[in-house]
Design a protein around this motif. Structure first.
Motif, PDB file in Angstrom:
ATOM      1  N   LEU A 264       0.700  -1.498   0.156  1.00  0.00           N
ATOM      2  CA  LEU A 264      -0.258  -0.169   0.008  1.00  0.00           C
ATOM      3  C   LEU A 264       0.648   1.131  -0.016  1.00  0.00           C
ATOM      4  O   LEU A 264       0.758   2.425  -0.681  1.00  0.00           O
ATOM      5  N   HIS A 265       1.366   1.495   0.896  1.00  0.00           N
ATOM      6  CA  HIS A 265       2.771   2.371   0.654  1.00  0.00           C
ATOM      7  C   HIS A 265       3.288   3.327  -1.082  1.00  0.00           C
ATOM      8  O   HIS A 265       3.117   3.566  -0.653  1.00  0.00           O
ATOM      9  N   ALA A 266       4.506   1.865  -0.984  1.00  0.00           N
ATOM     10  CA  ALA A 266       4.844   2.138  -2.079  1.00  0.00           C
ATOM     11  C   ALA A 266       4.050   2.757  -2.884  1.00  0.00           C
ATOM     12  O   ALA A 266       4.506   3.770  -4.311  1.00  0.00           O
ATOM     13  N   LEU A 267       2.618   1.983  -3.193  1.00  0.00           N
ATOM     14  CA  LEU A 267       1.754   2.611  -4.854  1.00  0.00           C
ATOM     15  C   LEU A 267       0.938   4.196  -3.753  1.00  0.00           C
ATOM     16  O   LEU A 267       1.195   4.452  -5.314  1.00  0.00           O
ATOM     17  N   VAL A 268       0.702   3.961  -3.133  1.00  0.00           N
ATOM     18  CA  VAL A 268      -0.481   5.338  -3.248  1.00  0.00           C
ATOM     19  C   VAL A 268       1.173   6.405  -2.715  1.00  0.00           C
ATOM     20  O   VAL A 268       1.291   7.148  -3.032  1.00  0.00           O
ATOM     21  N   GLU A 269       2.153   6.255  -1.592  1.00  0.00           N
ATOM     22  CA  GLU A 269       3.267   6.878  -2.095  1.00  0.00           C
ATOM     23  C   GLU A 269       3.746   7.124  -4.208  1.00  0.00           C
ATOM     24  O   GLU A 269       3.836   8.239  -4.431  1.00  0.00           O
ATOM     25  N   ILE A 270       3.481   6.397  -4.549  1.00  0.00           N
ATOM     26  CA  ILE A 270       3.814   6.630  -6.429  1.00  0.00           C
ATOM     27  C   ILE A 270       2.929   7.332  -7.228  1.00  0.00           C
ATOM     28  O   ILE A 270       3.413   8.497  -7.335  1.00  0.00           O
ATOM     29  N   ASP A 271       1.819   7.620  -6.931  1.00  0.00           N
ATOM     30  CA  ASP A 271       0.483   7.888  -7.217  1.00  0.00           C
ATOM     31  C   ASP A 271      -0.261   9.185  -5.966  1.00  0.00           C
ATOM     32  O   ASP A 271      -1.677   9.539  -6.459  1.00  0.00           O
ATOM     33  N   GLN A 272       0.941   9.564  -5.119  1.00  0.00           N
ATOM     34  CA  GLN A 272       0.236  10.719  -4.646  1.00  0.00           C
ATOM     35  C   GLN A 272      -0.618  11.508  -4.658  1.00  0.00           C
ATOM     36  O   GLN A 272      -1.063  12.342  -4.475  1.00  0.00           O
ATOM     37  N   ALA A 273      -0.406  12.172  -6.308  1.00  0.00           N
ATOM     38  CA  ALA A 273      -0.393  12.895  -6.577  1.00  0.00           C
ATOM     39  C   ALA A 273      -2.082  13.285  -6.961  1.00  0.00           C
ATOM     40  O   ALA A 273      -3.086  13.737  -7.844  1.00  0.00           O
ATOM     41  N   TRP A 274      -2.860  11.545  -6.921  1.00  0.00           N
ATOM     42  CA  TRP A 274      -3.740  11.368  -7.455  1.00  0.00           C
ATOM     43  C   TRP A 274      -4.443  11.482  -6.100  1.00  0.00           C
ATOM     44  O   TRP A 274      -5.772  10.654  -5.851  1.00  0.00           O
TER      45      TRP A 274
END
Ligand SMILES: Cc1ncc(COP(=O)(O)O)c(C=O)c1O
Length: 358
Positions: A119-129
């Protein structure tokens, strides 16, 4: 391939789709963010996840989940808090529930650390969303399903775990009209009601469609044996305020252990509310309406936090509740929970998983 901060293999999308999104008009679940995370369960263990552009995946028509229903999911949220950091709400509790669902469906559990790192990795990558308008969030949808192609009835050896994320606007649910269901059953004790497995939802469509044709929003499910006791509503747990006490059906194997339910029950005593988790009969609710001792009824769930109930139809009679005022318990607890998630109140229960963006 480049590497994300968490060292999972990461293939960045060639061109972000974010400019195509109307962030002022986010229909729930309509837009999926740029990337998704995928991991395989192969050779008896979960393999390292990969983060890649969101898109279709190859699939055999013989894939076992299509035939025998091994498919479970979670629904949770990430926010931007008042300091601009990312907050994922109660990932440990969602991990625990996912693993209970997986165990019930004979599917391999996902270690909490792997789940949270993913979760951490994906949310961090797409944080602009992550939308920043009031009440908005990034909805997170982890799914595990049987991927192996085979026609025989069997527990799949090859599973896939993926996570999608989707920007969601503020959810202002209008007060709902519920019908107490006395013919159809969502789940029986000993069945899969407590698991968040896909089949529970497929089986609920037909009775819900019938209820909608009669002018209701959702059904209020009752126990499978006698239709005497309340379980939960379509996609939410239910709570009642009767004689000034917060009353909710106790957990059984027939209903989902909602994370919002748990959060509200934890916060209620601090807001001066006595909590009763017990069997709640339809007759008791009807009696409370007749006596005027029921002052609030609401659903609880990740999407809306609390969803006010306007009407409960019992044996064909509509019983109505007044609109909840700002001093009502449901308003106060919703505000408290939102304030805790956004950092305006201390996170005394350790529910927020914070990813610093500074
Ligand atoms: C059947 C059902 N019950 C209850 C809930 C509420 O659970 P939570 O508060 O974890 O979102 C949901 C939400 O997804 C649901 O699908």
């Amino acid at each position: 391939m480049t590497t994300s901060t968490t060292s999972f293999a990461f293939e960045r999308i060639a061109k972000s789709r974010i400019n195509e999104i109307d962030f002022n008009n986010l229909e729930f679940g309509k837009y999926i963010s740029d990337h998704m995370l995928m991991a395989d369960f192969l050779d008896g263990k979960w393999q390292e996840p990969t983060i890649l552009p969101f898109g279709d995946i190859p699939m055999s028509p013989a894939m076992l989940s299509l035939h025998y229903g091994q498919s479970v999911f979670e629904g949770m949220k990430a926010f931007k808090n008042k300091d601009g950091d990312i907050c994922i709400f109660r990932p440990q509790k969602h991990s625990e529930r996912l693993n209970k669902s997986l165990a019930r469906m004979c599917m391999p559990e996902i270690p909490e650390e792997l789940f949270i790192q993913s979760l951490h990795a994906l949310v961090e990558i797409d944080q602009a969303w992550i939308p920043t308008s009031e009440g908005a969030s990034l909805y997170l949808r982890p799914v595990v399903f049987a991927y192996e192609p085979r026609l025989g009835v069997k527990i799949a050896d090859h599973m896939k775990f993926f996570i999608l994320t989707s920007p969601a606007g503020a959810y202002f649910s209008k007060p709902t009209r519920l019908k107490v269901e006395e013919t159809f059953v969502r789940a029986a004790e000993g069945g899969t009601g407590f698991a968040k497995c896909a089949g529970n939802y497929g089986g609920a469509f037909y009775p819900t469609t019938l209820a909608r044709q009669q002018g209701f929003d959702q059904v209020l499910w009752t126990d499978a044996k006698e239709h005497k006791y309340i379980d939960e509503a379509g996609v939410m747990n239910v709570m009642f305020v009767i004689d000034g006490k917060l009353i909710t059906p106790k957990l059984t194997t027939a209903l989902l252990d909602g994370v919002t339910r748990d959060s509200i029950l934890t916060l209620a005593p601090g807001l001066g509310m006595t909590v009763e988790q017990r069997k709640v009969s339809v007759a008791e609710i009807e009696e409370a309406f007749k006596k005027g001792s029921i002052t609030e009824a609401f659903g609880t769930g990740t999407a809306a936090v609390v969803s006010p109930i306007a009407t409960i139809n019992i044996h064909g009679t509509d019983y109505n509740l007044p609109a909840a005022d700002p001093g009502s318990f449901q308003h106060r607890v919703k505000e408290k929970l939102n304030n805790m998630r956004l950092g305006f109140e201390p996170d005394v229960h350790g529910w927020n998983y914070i990813i610093s963006t500074q």
